[in-house]
Design a protein around this motif. Structure first.
Motif, PDB file in Angstrom:
ATOM      1  N   GLU A  58      36.602  30.178  38.702  1.00 50.43           N
ATOM      2  CA  GLU A  58      37.987  29.136  39.497  1.00 50.43           C
ATOM      3  C   GLU A  58      39.040  29.234  38.723  1.00 50.43           C
ATOM      4  O   GLU A  58      39.714  29.569  39.595  1.00 50.43           O
ATOM      5  CB  GLU A  58      37.264  27.850  39.217  1.00 50.43           C
ATOM      6  CG  GLU A  58      37.539  27.149  40.053  1.00 50.43           C
ATOM      7  CD  GLU A  58      36.375  25.819  39.827  1.00 50.43           C
ATOM      8  OE1 GLU A  58      37.589  24.784  40.085  1.00 50.43           O
ATOM      9  OE2 GLU A  58      35.753  25.544  38.828  1.00 50.43           O
ATOM     10  N   LEU A  59      38.893  28.984  37.608  1.00 46.53           N
ATOM     11  CA  LEU A  59      40.490  29.449  37.122  1.00 46.53           C
ATOM     12  C   LEU A  59      41.713  30.582  37.640  1.00 46.53           C
ATOM     13  O   LEU A  59      42.459  30.514  37.879  1.00 46.53           O
ATOM     14  CB  LEU A  59      40.595  28.508  35.663  1.00 46.53           C
ATOM     15  CG  LEU A  59      39.811  27.019  35.280  1.00 46.53           C
ATOM     16  CD1 LEU A  59      40.074  27.451  33.900  1.00 46.53           C
ATOM     17  CD2 LEU A  59      40.694  27.011  35.496  1.00 46.53           C
ATOM     18  N   HIS A  60      40.294  31.925  37.700  1.00 44.55           N
ATOM     19  CA  HIS A  60      41.814  32.781  38.051  1.00 44.55           C
ATOM     20  C   HIS A  60      42.040  33.087  39.618  1.00 44.55           C
ATOM     21  O   HIS A  60      42.813  33.240  39.273  1.00 44.55           O
ATOM     22  CB  HIS A  60      40.167  33.983  38.054  1.00 44.55           C
ATOM     23  CG  HIS A  60      40.830  35.703  37.237  1.00 44.55           C
ATOM     24  ND1 HIS A  60      41.519  36.096  36.827  1.00 44.55           N
ATOM     25  CD2 HIS A  60      40.582  35.877  38.662  1.00 44.55           C
ATOM     26  CE1 HIS A  60      42.129  36.618  36.991  1.00 44.55           C
ATOM     27  NE2 HIS A  60      41.783  37.426  38.237  1.00 44.55           N
ATOM     28  N   GLU A  61      40.993  32.958  40.216  1.00 41.48           N
ATOM     29  CA  GLU A  61      41.106  32.715  41.725  1.00 41.48           C
ATOM     30  C   GLU A  61      41.982  31.486  41.909  1.00 41.48           C
ATOM     31  O   GLU A  61      43.439  32.057  42.369  1.00 41.48           O
ATOM     32  CB  GLU A  61      39.523  32.134  42.040  1.00 41.48           C
ATOM     33  CG  GLU A  61      38.255  33.106  42.453  1.00 41.48           C
ATOM     34  CD  GLU A  61      38.725  34.341  42.845  1.00 41.48           C
ATOM     35  OE1 GLU A  61      39.838  34.743  43.882  1.00 41.48           O
ATOM     36  OE2 GLU A  61      38.880  35.163  42.551  1.00 41.48           O
ATOM     37  N   ASN A  62      41.936  30.490  40.965  1.00 42.34           N
ATOM     38  CA  ASN A  62      43.351  29.280  41.595  1.00 42.34           C
ATOM     39  C   ASN A  62      44.409  30.232  40.899  1.00 42.34           C
ATOM     40  O   ASN A  62      45.954  29.913  41.386  1.00 42.34           O
ATOM     41  CB  ASN A  62      42.703  28.185  40.729  1.00 42.34           C
ATOM     42  CG  ASN A  62      42.155  27.093  41.187  1.00 42.34           C
ATOM     43  OD1 ASN A  62      41.323  27.225  42.709  1.00 42.34           O
ATOM     44  ND2 ASN A  62      41.695  26.948  40.365  1.00 42.34           N
ATOM     45  N   LEU A  63      44.776  30.526  39.885  1.00 38.44           N
ATOM     46  CA  LEU A  63      45.636  31.565  39.153  1.00 38.44           C
ATOM     47  C   LEU A  63      46.402  32.360  40.181  1.00 38.44           C
ATOM     48  O   LEU A  63      47.261  32.397  40.783  1.00 38.44           O
ATOM     49  CB  LEU A  63      45.846  32.073  38.117  1.00 38.44           C
ATOM     50  CG  LEU A  63      46.801  32.533  37.161  1.00 38.44           C
ATOM     51  CD1 LEU A  63      47.830  31.603  37.149  1.00 38.44           C
ATOM     52  CD2 LEU A  63      46.227  33.054  36.295  1.00 38.44           C
ATOM     53  N   LYS A  64      45.524  33.186  41.099  1.00 42.28           N
ATOM     54  CA  LYS A  64      45.880  34.002  41.751  1.00 42.28           C
ATOM     55  C   LYS A  64      46.283  33.093  42.859  1.00 42.28           C
ATOM     56  O   LYS A  64      47.243  33.585  44.147  1.00 42.28           O
ATOM     57  CB  LYS A  64      44.303  34.987  42.838  1.00 42.28           C
ATOM     58  CG  LYS A  64      44.083  36.515  41.745  1.00 42.28           C
ATOM     59  CD  LYS A  64      43.073  36.741  42.445  1.00 42.28           C
ATOM     60  CE  LYS A  64      42.480  37.836  41.356  1.00 42.28           C
ATOM     61  NZ  LYS A  64      41.756  38.792  42.054  1.00 42.28           N
ATOM     62  N   LYS A  65      45.677  32.498  43.551  1.00 42.27           N
ATOM     63  CA  LYS A  65      46.590  31.632  44.841  1.00 42.27           C
ATOM     64  C   LYS A  65      47.457  31.030  44.250  1.00 42.27           C
ATOM     65  O   LYS A  65      48.893  31.238  44.901  1.00 42.27           O
ATOM     66  CB  LYS A  65      45.330  30.535  45.077  1.00 42.27           C
ATOM     67  CG  LYS A  65      43.845  30.773  45.484  1.00 42.27           C
ATOM     68  CD  LYS A  65      43.958  29.712  46.173  1.00 42.27           C
ATOM     69  CE  LYS A  65      42.130  30.170  46.571  1.00 42.27           C
ATOM     70  NZ  LYS A  65      41.036  28.756  46.462  1.00 42.27           N
ATOM     71  N   ALA A  66      47.773  30.116  43.187  1.00 38.79           N
ATOM     72  CA  ALA A  66      48.703  30.066  42.643  1.00 38.79           C
ATOM     73  C   ALA A  66      50.151  31.469  42.728  1.00 38.79           C
ATOM     74  O   ALA A  66      51.547  30.571  42.813  1.00 38.79           O
ATOM     75  CB  ALA A  66      48.955  29.306  41.026  1.00 38.79           C
ATOM     76  N   GLU A  67      49.660  32.279  42.137  1.00 40.74           N
ATOM     77  CA  GLU A  67      50.911  33.777  42.236  1.00 40.74           C
ATOM     78  C   GLU A  67      51.271  33.780  43.720  1.00 40.74           C
ATOM     79  O   GLU A  67      52.689  33.881  43.128  1.00 40.74           O
ATOM     80  CB  GLU A  67      50.258  34.768  41.464  1.00 40.74           C
ATOM     81  CG  GLU A  67      50.085  34.644  39.628  1.00 40.74           C
ATOM     82  CD  GLU A  67      49.304  35.637  39.143  1.00 40.74           C
ATOM     83  OE1 GLU A  67      48.850  36.221  39.554  1.00 40.74           O
ATOM     84  OE2 GLU A  67      49.604  35.577  38.155  1.00 40.74           O
ATOM     85  N   GLN A  68      49.918  34.358  44.699  1.00 39.63           N
ATOM     86  CA  GLN A  68      50.691  34.224  45.951  1.00 39.63           C
ATOM     87  C   GLN A  68      51.640  33.037  46.282  1.00 39.63           C
ATOM     88  O   GLN A  68      52.551  33.926  47.423  1.00 39.63           O
ATOM     89  CB  GLN A  68      49.171  34.421  46.665  1.00 39.63           C
ATOM     90  CG  GLN A  68      48.567  35.063  46.007  1.00 39.63           C
ATOM     91  CD  GLN A  68      47.032  35.510  46.837  1.00 39.63           C
ATOM     92  OE1 GLN A  68      46.583  34.020  47.340  1.00 39.63           O
ATOM     93  NE2 GLN A  68      46.687  36.454  46.806  1.00 39.63           N
TER      94      GLN A  68
END
Length: 99
Positions: A58-68
């Motif tokens: 979940e943290l990894h997915e949230n980081l991807k969204k934040a980077e986008q």
């Protein structure tokens, strides 16, 4: 977990007493309880590991969204995930910092 009533337990107890006898019954009960405890501990450890892996994902997915989004104008949920990841990264790097 199992739907075993009083009468079923009583029947199992009487059968165990007849088959094992009064001398070996306490030892058999102790070994059975020890096995049940170890199975529960393994299941609990597995559950904790799965929950941990889901949290990491979940943290990894949230980081991807934040980077986008360019790490700007993030939702509170994404911002808290990014902050948590930053704190984790700092705590990992802290022992290796030169004074």
């Amino acid at each position: 977990m199992f739907d075993i009533g009083f009468w079923e337990l009583l029947l199992i107890g009487v059968m165990a007493l007849l088959v094992l006898g009064p001398e070996r019954l306490p030892g058999a009960l102790r070994s059975t309880l020890k096995t049940v405890r170890s199975v529960r501990n393994v299941a609990s450890g597995f559950k904790e590991e799965v929950e941990h892996q889901l949290r990491v994902h979940e943290l990894h997915e949230n980081l991807k969204k934040a980077e986008q989004q360019g790490l700007k104008d993030l939702s509170p949920e994404l911002q808290s995930s990014v902050d948590e990841l930053k704190k984790s990264a700092e705590s990992v790097q802290e022992p290796y910092k030169k004074p």
